[in-house]
Design an enzyme around this catalytic site. Structure first.
Site, PDB file in Angstrom:
ATOM      1  N   ARG A 186      27.828  16.907 -15.913  1.00 57.99           N
ATOM      2  CA  ARG A 186      26.733  16.181 -15.267  1.00 57.99           C
ATOM      3  C   ARG A 186      27.164  15.629 -13.900  1.00 57.99           C
ATOM      4  NH1 ARG A 186      24.847  12.552 -20.347  1.00 57.99           N
ATOM      5  NH2 ARG A 186      27.092  12.524 -20.674  1.00 57.99           N
ATOM      6  N   GLN A 214      26.507   7.664 -10.211  1.00 56.23           N
ATOM      7  CA  GLN A 214      25.336   7.745  -9.324  1.00 56.23           C
ATOM      8  C   GLN A 214      24.119   7.052  -9.943  1.00 56.23           C
ATOM      9  OE1 GLN A 214      24.393  11.214  -6.934  1.00 56.23           O
ATOM     10  NE2 GLN A 214      22.535  11.444  -8.119  1.00 56.23           N
ATOM     11  N   ALA A 267      23.555  10.455 -30.652  1.00 58.50           N
ATOM     12  CA  ALA A 267      24.845  11.042 -31.027  1.00 58.50           C
ATOM     13  C   ALA A 267      25.453  11.781 -29.845  1.00 58.50           C
ATOM     14  CB  ALA A 267      24.648  11.982 -32.219  1.00 58.50           C
ATOM     15  N   CYS A 321      27.224   8.889 -14.860  1.00 66.71           N
ATOM     16  CA  CYS A 321      26.878   7.473 -14.728  1.00 66.71           C
ATOM     17  C   CYS A 321      27.031   6.836 -13.346  1.00 66.71           C
ATOM     18  CB  CYS A 321      27.653   6.671 -15.758  1.00 66.71           C
ATOM     19  SG  CYS A 321      27.095   7.076 -17.418  1.00 66.71           S
ATOM     20  N   VAL A 362      21.218   5.713 -26.674  1.00 70.28           N
ATOM     21  CA  VAL A 362      20.488   6.876 -26.145  1.00 70.28           C
ATOM     22  C   VAL A 362      20.677   6.959 -24.633  1.00 70.28           C
ATOM     23  CG1 VAL A 362      18.799   6.790 -28.017  1.00 70.28           C
ATOM     24  CG2 VAL A 362      18.327   5.582 -25.869  1.00 70.28           C
ATOM     25  N   LYS A 389      35.426  16.225 -14.202  1.00 72.21           N
ATOM     26  CA  LYS A 389      36.814  15.775 -14.200  1.00 72.21           C
ATOM     27  C   LYS A 389      37.547  16.550 -15.283  1.00 72.21           C
ATOM     28  CE  LYS A 389      37.686  11.776 -16.358  1.00 72.21           C
ATOM     29  NZ  LYS A 389      37.595  10.408 -16.917  1.00 72.21           N
ATOM     30  N   GLY A 413      27.719   7.609 -28.252  1.00 69.31           N
ATOM     31  CA  GLY A 413      27.442   7.309 -29.663  1.00 69.31           C
ATOM     32  C   GLY A 413      28.441   7.975 -30.603  1.00 69.31           C
ATOM     33  N   THR A 463      18.157   8.575 -14.620  1.00 68.74           N
ATOM     34  CA  THR A 463      17.361   8.126 -13.478  1.00 68.74           C
ATOM     35  C   THR A 463      15.936   8.660 -13.639  1.00 68.74           C
ATOM     36  OG1 THR A 463      19.357   8.273 -12.138  1.00 68.74           O
ATOM     37  CG2 THR A 463      17.263   8.145 -10.951  1.00 68.74           C
ATOM     38  N   THR A 475      19.903   7.012 -20.657  1.00 75.42           N
ATOM     39  CA  THR A 475      19.081   6.181 -19.762  1.00 75.42           C
ATOM     40  C   THR A 475      19.141   6.805 -18.357  1.00 75.42           C
ATOM     41  OG1 THR A 475      21.064   4.803 -19.472  1.00 75.42           O
ATOM     42  CG2 THR A 475      19.398   3.998 -21.005  1.00 75.42           C
TER      43      THR A 475
HETATM   44  P1  NAD Z   1      23.846  11.640 -24.089  1.00 78.89           P
HETATM   45  O1  NAD Z   1      22.708  12.246 -23.366  1.00 78.89           O
HETATM   46  O2  NAD Z   1      25.106  12.426 -24.286  1.00 78.89           O
HETATM   47  O3  NAD Z   1      23.368  11.202 -25.554  1.00 78.89           O
HETATM   48  C1  NAD Z   1      22.187  10.511 -25.806  1.00 78.89           C
HETATM   49  C2  NAD Z   1      21.589  11.045 -27.111  1.00 78.89           C
HETATM   50  O4  NAD Z   1      20.500  10.216 -27.476  1.00 78.89           O
HETATM   51  C3  NAD Z   1      21.049  12.468 -27.028  1.00 78.89           C
HETATM   52  O5  NAD Z   1      21.719  13.292 -27.959  1.00 78.89           O
HETATM   53  C4  NAD Z   1      19.565  12.316 -27.358  1.00 78.89           C
HETATM   54  O6  NAD Z   1      19.031  13.394 -28.113  1.00 78.89           O
HETATM   55  C5  NAD Z   1      19.548  11.034 -28.153  1.00 78.89           C
HETATM   56  N1  NAD Z   1      18.260  10.370 -28.193  1.00 78.89           N
HETATM   57  C6  NAD Z   1      17.422  10.062 -27.162  1.00 78.89           C
HETATM   58  N2  NAD Z   1      16.336   9.432 -27.605  1.00 78.89           N
HETATM   59  C7  NAD Z   1      16.457   9.327 -28.955  1.00 78.89           C
HETATM   60  C8  NAD Z   1      15.651   8.763 -29.967  1.00 78.89           C
HETATM   61  N3  NAD Z   1      14.496   8.152 -29.679  1.00 78.89           N
HETATM   62  N4  NAD Z   1      16.076   8.842 -31.238  1.00 78.89           N
HETATM   63  C9  NAD Z   1      17.237   9.459 -31.547  1.00 78.89           C
HETATM   64  N5  NAD Z   1      18.057   9.992 -30.624  1.00 78.89           N
HETATM   65  C10 NAD Z   1      17.664   9.929 -29.338  1.00 78.89           C
HETATM   66  O7  NAD Z   1      24.161  10.278 -23.357  1.00 78.89           O
HETATM   67  P2  NAD Z   1      25.572   9.489 -23.279  1.00 78.89           P
HETATM   68  O8  NAD Z   1      26.429  10.099 -22.233  1.00 78.89           O
HETATM   69  O9  NAD Z   1      26.098   9.311 -24.651  1.00 78.89           O
HETATM   70  O10 NAD Z   1      25.086   8.094 -22.686  1.00 78.89           O
HETATM   71  C11 NAD Z   1      24.354   7.180 -23.483  1.00 78.89           C
HETATM   72  C12 NAD Z   1      24.316   5.844 -22.762  1.00 78.89           C
HETATM   73  O11 NAD Z   1      25.650   5.347 -22.627  1.00 78.89           O
HETATM   74  C13 NAD Z   1      23.760   5.900 -21.338  1.00 78.89           C
HETATM   75  O12 NAD Z   1      23.030   4.717 -21.103  1.00 78.89           O
HETATM   76  C14 NAD Z   1      24.987   5.933 -20.468  1.00 78.89           C
HETATM   77  O13 NAD Z   1      24.753   5.353 -19.207  1.00 78.89           O
HETATM   78  C15 NAD Z   1      25.952   5.064 -21.253  1.00 78.89           C
HETATM   79  N6  NAD Z   1      27.379   5.359 -21.027  1.00 78.89           N
HETATM   80  C16 NAD Z   1      27.813   6.657 -20.962  1.00 78.89           C
HETATM   81  C17 NAD Z   1      29.171   6.916 -20.803  1.00 78.89           C
HETATM   82  C18 NAD Z   1      29.692   8.327 -20.746  1.00 78.89           C
HETATM   83  O14 NAD Z   1      30.891   8.482 -20.500  1.00 78.89           O
HETATM   84  N7  NAD Z   1      28.910   9.359 -20.934  1.00 78.89           N
HETATM   85  C19 NAD Z   1      30.089   5.860 -20.758  1.00 78.89           C
HETATM   86  C20 NAD Z   1      29.605   4.553 -20.850  1.00 78.89           C
HETATM   87  C21 NAD Z   1      28.251   4.322 -20.989  1.00 78.89           C
HETATM   88  C1  UGA Z   2      33.181   6.135 -15.635  1.00 78.27           C
HETATM   89  C2  UGA Z   2      33.962   4.829 -15.782  1.00 78.27           C
HETATM   90  O1  UGA Z   2      35.328   5.058 -15.446  1.00 78.27           O
HETATM   91  C3  UGA Z   2      33.857   4.298 -17.210  1.00 78.27           C
HETATM   92  O2  UGA Z   2      34.491   3.031 -17.296  1.00 78.27           O
HETATM   93  C4  UGA Z   2      32.388   4.163 -17.594  1.00 78.27           C
HETATM   94  O3  UGA Z   2      32.263   3.737 -18.929  1.00 78.27           O
HETATM   95  C5  UGA Z   2      31.697   5.494 -17.414  1.00 78.27           C
HETATM   96  O4  UGA Z   2      31.849   5.942 -16.039  1.00 78.27           O
HETATM   97  C6  UGA Z   2      30.220   5.433 -17.663  1.00 78.27           C
HETATM   98  O5  UGA Z   2      29.616   4.396 -17.604  1.00 78.27           O
HETATM   99  O6  UGA Z   2      29.707   6.528 -17.879  1.00 78.27           O
HETATM  100  P1  UGA Z   2      33.653   8.679 -16.228  1.00 78.27           P
HETATM  101  O7  UGA Z   2      32.481   8.940 -15.340  1.00 78.27           O
HETATM  102  O8  UGA Z   2      33.684   9.290 -17.567  1.00 78.27           O
HETATM  103  O9  UGA Z   2      33.818   7.102 -16.453  1.00 78.27           O
HETATM  104  O10 UGA Z   2      34.997   9.138 -15.506  1.00 78.27           O
HETATM  105  P2  UGA Z   2      35.890   8.517 -14.324  1.00 78.27           P
HETATM  106  O11 UGA Z   2      37.298   8.674 -14.706  1.00 78.27           O
HETATM  107  O12 UGA Z   2      35.448   7.180 -13.939  1.00 78.27           O
HETATM  108  O13 UGA Z   2      35.604   9.528 -13.132  1.00 78.27           O
HETATM  109  C7  UGA Z   2      34.345   9.564 -12.477  1.00 78.27           C
HETATM  110  C8  UGA Z   2      34.416  10.510 -11.292  1.00 78.27           C
HETATM  111  O14 UGA Z   2      35.209   9.927 -10.246  1.00 78.27           O
HETATM  112  C9  UGA Z   2      35.071  11.860 -11.615  1.00 78.27           C
HETATM  113  O15 UGA Z   2      34.385  12.895 -10.961  1.00 78.27           O
HETATM  114  C10 UGA Z   2      36.478  11.705 -11.076  1.00 78.27           C
HETATM  115  O16 UGA Z   2      37.066  12.924 -10.747  1.00 78.27           O
HETATM  116  C11 UGA Z   2      36.208  10.845  -9.849  1.00 78.27           C
HETATM  117  N1  UGA Z   2      37.396  10.081  -9.407  1.00 78.27           N
HETATM  118  C12 UGA Z   2      37.909   9.106 -10.196  1.00 78.27           C
HETATM  119  C13 UGA Z   2      37.964  10.351  -8.180  1.00 78.27           C
HETATM  120  O17 UGA Z   2      37.494  11.247  -7.442  1.00 78.27           O
HETATM  121  N2  UGA Z   2      39.049   9.628  -7.777  1.00 78.27           N
HETATM  122  C14 UGA Z   2      39.589   8.648  -8.541  1.00 78.27           C
HETATM  123  O18 UGA Z   2      40.581   8.016  -8.106  1.00 78.27           O
HETATM  124  C15 UGA Z   2      39.002   8.382  -9.782  1.00 78.27           C
END
Ligand code: NAD
Ligand code: UGA
Length: 471
Positions: free
Chosen positions: A350, A282, A11, A280, A91, A343, A15, A95, A93
């Site tokens: 993070r 990095q 969540a 994400c 959930v 941002k 999620g 590093t 993932t």
């Molecule tokens: P997050 O850390 O905010 O949320 C993950 C949640 O999963 C946590 O609340 C954790 O307690 C829960 N969890 C872990 N193991 C569990 C288990 N076994 N059972 C139940 N709950 C469990 O992470 P997030 O930012 O939502 O990212 C999730 C995935 O989506 C990652 O792989 C990330 O790379 C990807 N992703 C993130 C973004 C983003 O903008 N944050 C965008 C696109 C993709």
């Molecule tokens: C990024 C991608 O844009 C999403 O498509 C992807 O789903 C997500 O990662 C993920 O997998 O987690 P996010 O990290 O939420 O999304 O935000 P971005 O808008 O991509 O910005 C990432 C970082 O790059 C920020 O620190 C932002 O300030 C910086 N940035 C972005 C710049 O410095 N310059 C730009 O022109 C754009």
């Protein structure tokens, strides 16, 4: 195949918003989002919508409409899995911080735990959807666990990859109007195609079908890492040139505009900054680099690693520029940070550049004061403590957090803009100037402020990628 019940494990930032939108758009489907983190689930269930665990513009509205109608947040993971026809794994993932691949590979332990739990609990056929970002070929590991660790009942699993492309701060808009939805699955079998169709039908409720792409599962997994690598690469590319601009009297905004008008290049993601952050970019590039290395593709690995090296350089360079501009010493000097989130429009910190810039300045015994409209004080200390550079007490003594931006800037020798929050542009900069030490330095790490206006007030300004500063 008609989907009546969805379960989403995790969540978090993905999620929560993703399922909220599916539930809003598909009132005929029951969506249950589960997590082992009780506090997080409680926050999702909070009556006060301003206290949801994720801040995203528009999210409160979507949650309000769907929650307790067909959207539920719960800690009862087994129960939700049992009931579901389709299970999203969302959930974290991160590093790996230990063992083989430490510091590079994705840690898949949470994914594996989910797969084992699904296998143990399931008594009916399920479609399992990878929503988390995963290394290419993870679906085969999930399949092997699901097929080999079941509870004795004859349950069939289909695995789909459906990576999420939302960006934080615009999550709801991105979910409602995605550029594309990507669904990878086993296109070689009828059951695989049926599972793909079931997920296509859900998205087709609100996404035009031509924007729903279906591929084989490996292309889908790899496309997600590739998309993030390309986006991050653009930021590092423009940031690398921002340094050259500062030496040559070229202006990075003018360069970005000039190249961005070429339709082959495009104008987005060309904003020079103090460095990209977020959970994400990095992590996913490290993961890509690691995968390339495991296949012996060292040139491929080196190529992508450079994107990260440039980003680290940009963050350090910004901090060192502050130090050298302030007459090579910031010891005991108050430096005010406006912004801590990675941002604008998110409370997520993070990998935020602010953390690393603060760390460099604290090494030089600076007194850092921070104001961020959405980030909580404790989060900032947690971020700094996580670096393990100094003790928690020292971090608390060196960094103070303010609820009022004017207080944060009072008596400061310099202000640094670390996040591009819109409200910073509307401040009474004369009032801020009057309370600062002189010369009043301002370092705009986001290129958002009106520098000529600030210089008229008396600020000594530095703007990323511009040599027009008057010191
Ligand atoms: P997050 O850390 O905010 O949320 C993950 C949640 O999963 C946590 O609340 C954790 O307690 C829960 N969890 C872990 N193991 C569990 C288990 N076994 N059972 C139940 N709950 C469990 O992470 P997030 O930012 O939502 O990212 C999730 C995935 O989506 C990652 O792989 C990330 O790379 C990807 N992703 C993130 C973004 C983003 O903008 N944050 C965008 C696109 C993709
Ligand atoms: C990024 C991608 O844009 C999403 O498509 C992807 O789903 C997500 O990662 C993920 O997998 O987690 P996010 O990290 O939420 O999304 O935000 P971005 O808008 O991509 O910005 C990432 C970082 O790059 C920020 O620190 C932002 O300030 C910086 N940035 C972005 C710049 O410095 N310059 C730009 O022109 C754009």
């Amino acid at each position: 195949m008609e989907i009546k019940n969805i379960c989403c494990i995790g969540a978090g930032y993905v999620g929560g918003p993703t399922m909220a939108v599916i539930a809003q758009k598909c009132p005929h489907i029951n969506v249950t989002v589960v997590d082992i983190n009780e506090a997080r689930i409680q926050a999702w269930n909070n009556d006060d919508l301003s206290k949801l665990p994720v801040y995203e513009p528009g999210l409160d509205h979507v949650v309000k409409e769907a929650r307790n109608r067909n959207l539920f947040f719960s800690t009862k993971v087994d129960q939700a899995i049992d009931k579901a026809d389709m299970i999203f794994i969302s959930v974290n993932t991160p590093t790996k911080t230990y063992g083989k691949g430490k510091g590079m590979a994705a840690d898949l332990k949470y994914i594996e735990l989910c797969a084992r739990q699904i296998a143990r609990v399931s008594k009916s056929d399920k479609i399992v959807v990878e929503k988390s970002t995963l290394p290419v070929r993870t679906a085969s590991a999930i399949k092997s666990i699901l097929d080999n660790t079941g509870n004795g009942t004859d349950v069939k699993f289909q695995i789909l990859s459906n990576p999420e492309f939302l960006a934080e701060g615009t999550a709801i808009e991105d979910l409602l109007h995605p550029d594309r939805v990507l669904i990878g699955g086993d296109i070689s079998t009828a059951e695989g195609k049926e599972a793909i169709d079931a997920l296509v039908n859900i998205y087709a409720t609100w996404v035009p079908e031509k924007q729903i792409l279906t591929t084989n599962v490996w292309s889908s997994e790899l496309s997600k890492l590739t998309a993030n690598a390309f986006l991050a690469q653009r930021v590092s590319s423009i940031n690398s040139l921002s340094e050259l601009c500062e030496k040559t009297e070229a202006d990075i905004n003018e360069v970005a505009k000039a190249i961005g008008m070429d339709s082959r290049i495009g104008s987005k993601f060309l904003k020079a900054s103090v460095g990209f952050g977020g959970s994400c970019f990095q992590k996913d590039i490290l993961n890509l680099v690691y995968i390339a290395k495991t296949y012996g593709l060292n040139e491929v690995a080196d190529y992508w690693e450079q994107v990260l090296l440039m980003n680290n350089h940009q963050k350090r360079r910004f901090a060192h520029n502050i130090i050298s501009t302030l007459f090579n010493t910031v010891s005991g000097k108050k430096i005010a940070f406006l912004g801590w989130a990675f941002k604008k429009d998110t409370n997520d910190t993070r990998e935020s550049a602010a953390i690393y810039v603060a760390d460099e300045l604290l090494n030089e015994q600076s007194k850092v004061s921070v104001f961020d409209p959405k980030v909580q004080k404790e989060q900032m200390y947690t971020d700094l403590d996580y670096l393990n550079t100094r003790s928690s007490e020292e971090n608390r003594a060196g960094l103070s957090v303010f609820k009022d931006p004017y207080e944060a800037c009072k008596d400061a020798h310099a202000i640094a803009i670390l996040t591009e929050w819109d409200e910073f542009k509307t401040y009474d900069w004369q009032k801020i100037y009057d309370t600062m030490q002189k010369p009043a330095f301002l370092f705009d790490g986001r290129g958002i402020l009106n520098i000529p206006e600030l210089e008229k007030i008396g600020f000594v300004c530095y703007k990323i990628g511009s040599s027009k500063h008057n010191y």
